[in-house]
Design an enzyme around this catalytic site. Structure first.
Site, PDB file in Angstrom:
ATOM      1  N   TYR A   5      12.247   4.219   1.039  1.00  0.00           N
ATOM      2  CA  TYR A   5      12.421   5.398   0.188  1.00  0.00           C
ATOM      3  C   TYR A   5      13.540   5.184  -0.831  1.00  0.00           C
ATOM      4  O   TYR A   5      13.408   5.588  -1.987  1.00  0.00           O
ATOM      5  CB  TYR A   5      12.695   6.644   1.033  1.00  0.00           C
ATOM      6  CG  TYR A   5      11.546   6.998   1.947  1.00  0.00           C
ATOM      7  CD1 TYR A   5      10.242   7.063   1.466  1.00  0.00           C
ATOM      8  CD2 TYR A   5      11.755   7.272   3.291  1.00  0.00           C
ATOM      9  CE1 TYR A   5       9.179   7.384   2.298  1.00  0.00           C
ATOM     10  CE2 TYR A   5      10.699   7.598   4.128  1.00  0.00           C
ATOM     11  CZ  TYR A   5       9.419   7.655   3.631  1.00  0.00           C
ATOM     12  OH  TYR A   5       8.380   7.973   4.451  1.00  0.00           O
ATOM     13  N   LEU A  10       0.832  -1.201   0.000  1.00  0.00           N
ATOM     14  CA  LEU A  10       0.000   0.000   0.000  1.00  0.00           C
ATOM     15  C   LEU A  10       0.871   1.259   0.000  1.00  0.00           C
ATOM     16  O   LEU A  10       0.608   2.205  -0.742  1.00  0.00           O
ATOM     17  CB  LEU A  10      -0.930   0.001   1.215  1.00  0.00           C
ATOM     18  CG  LEU A  10      -1.873   1.185   1.339  1.00  0.00           C
ATOM     19  CD1 LEU A  10      -2.784   1.283   0.129  1.00  0.00           C
ATOM     20  CD2 LEU A  10      -2.690   1.083   2.614  1.00  0.00           C
TER      21      LEU A  10
END
Length: 73
Positions: free
Chosen positions: A55, A20
């Site tokens: 990230y 998600l």
């Protein structure tokens, strides 16, 4: 240069590991591109290696440090 900052990016623990967060970030990055931002930056707590790896997998790079105050920390 036209930068944009992601100030908060959290996925509730119950939903982590289900891709998600990746889908949300892909949406954000596509939005930034469509709005002609050429730099997207964000901050991650240095003691959160999972977030940093997440990230980095999406193409972000560490380029510096900044203060992030939460309560008295």
């Amino acid at each position: 240069k036209k930068p944009v900052e992601i100030q908060r990016f959290y996925v509730h623990q119950d939903f982590q590991g289900k891709k998600l967060g990746q889908k949300l970030m892909e949406y954000v990055l596509e939005w930034a591109k469509n709005n002609e931002f050429d730099i997207v930056w964000l901050g991650a707590w240095e003691h959160n290696p999972d977030a940093i790896r997440f990230y980095q997998r999406l193409g972000f790079e560490i380029f510096g440090k900044h203060s992030f105050v939460l309560g008295t920390d």
